[in-house]
Motif scaffolding. Structure first.
Motif, PDB file in Angstrom:
ATOM      1  N   ASP A   5       0.847  -1.186   0.000  1.00  0.00           N
ATOM      2  CA  ASP A   5       0.000   0.000   0.000  1.00  0.00           C
ATOM      3  C   ASP A   5       0.889   1.245   0.000  1.00  0.00           C
ATOM      4  OD1 ASP A   5      -2.225   1.601   0.149  1.00  0.00           O
ATOM      5  OD2 ASP A   5      -2.424   1.412   2.323  1.00  0.00           O
ATOM      6  N   ASN A   7       1.374   5.418  -1.643  1.00  0.00           N
ATOM      7  CA  ASN A   7       0.747   6.553  -2.298  1.00  0.00           C
ATOM      8  C   ASN A   7       1.662   7.003  -3.414  1.00  0.00           C
ATOM      9  OD1 ASN A   7      -0.478   8.833  -3.152  1.00  0.00           O
ATOM     10  ND2 ASN A   7      -0.583   9.808  -1.143  1.00  0.00           N
ATOM     11  N   SER A  90      -7.466   2.527  -5.508  1.00  0.00           N
ATOM     12  CA  SER A  90      -8.211   3.261  -4.477  1.00  0.00           C
ATOM     13  C   SER A  90      -7.350   4.240  -3.677  1.00  0.00           C
ATOM     14  CB  SER A  90      -8.894   2.280  -3.522  1.00  0.00           C
ATOM     15  OG  SER A  90      -7.924   1.573  -2.766  1.00  0.00           O
ATOM     16  N   ASP A  91      -6.027   4.209  -3.836  1.00  0.00           N
ATOM     17  CA  ASP A  91      -5.151   5.102  -3.073  1.00  0.00           C
ATOM     18  C   ASP A  91      -5.063   6.509  -3.665  1.00  0.00           C
ATOM     19  OD1 ASP A  91      -3.595   4.759  -5.320  1.00  0.00           O
ATOM     20  OD2 ASP A  91      -1.808   4.092  -4.249  1.00  0.00           O
TER      21      ASP A  91
END
Length: 178
Positions: A5, A7, A90-91
């Motif tokens: 995960d 960004n 979705s980030d």
């Protein structure tokens, strides 16, 4: 999902369908500027071997400065692929899906995602590998290739990407290129 995960709002992430043919896996990297690449594959279908992952990861790290990620999609269905793609993007980062040589399920799911999403963040493209030219872009007004002529592959690069080892590295290599 096995993708870390992160960004990636500052750069673009290439989402590439893993293919046993090495050039299909790197053509977009040769022409575009990316901060990351994620290779998508279907479990029990087109899984890269440990050796394939090692070779591809080493080449990308050496030549582009980052380590690729690999994303297994559990079922070879549009619904499953689209669900995983939605989670992936979705980030809020920018994602560029390469549909060159991808499976029809991958292409359909990427297209569905692009149709429902923000065209500033989710783009699609396809290359004619033999000519080294982009033949499709979505949105259509997508800027031209970042590199007009692409990064050139050497014979040694091709050997590396195919996992070919030189038996006698101390001897000079003479290539017959025609």
């Amino acid at each position: 999902m096995s993708v870390k995960d992160t960004n990636l709002a500052k750069g673009r992430t290439l989402v590439e369908f893993y293919d046993a043919e090495y050039l299909e896996n790197i053509v977009s990297l040769l022409y575009g500027e990316y901060t990351d690449v994620i290779y998508v594959y279907f479990s029990r279908a087109n899984e890269p071997t440990a050796e394939d992952r090692r070779i591809l990861s080493a080449y990308i790290k050496t030549n582009f400065g980052f380590t690729p990620q690999f994303l297994a999609i559990s079922e070879n269905t549009i619904t499953c692929a689209l669900d995983d793609f939605r989670r992936l993007v979705s980030d809020g980062g920018r994602y560029d899906f390469d549909i060159t040589g991808g499976s029809s399920v991958f292409i359909a799911a990427a297209g569905a995602l692009a149709a429902e999403g923000d065209s500033e963040r989710i783009t699609l493209h396809e290359y004619d590998v033999a000519r080294g030219k982009r033949v499709f872009s979505h949105p259509a007004q997508q800027p031209p290739e970042d590199r007009d002529h692409g990064v050139q592959l050497t014979v040694d690069d091709i050997f590396t990407l195919r996992g070919i080892k030189i038996l006698h590295p101390e001897r000079p290599i003479r290539y017959r290129l025609k």
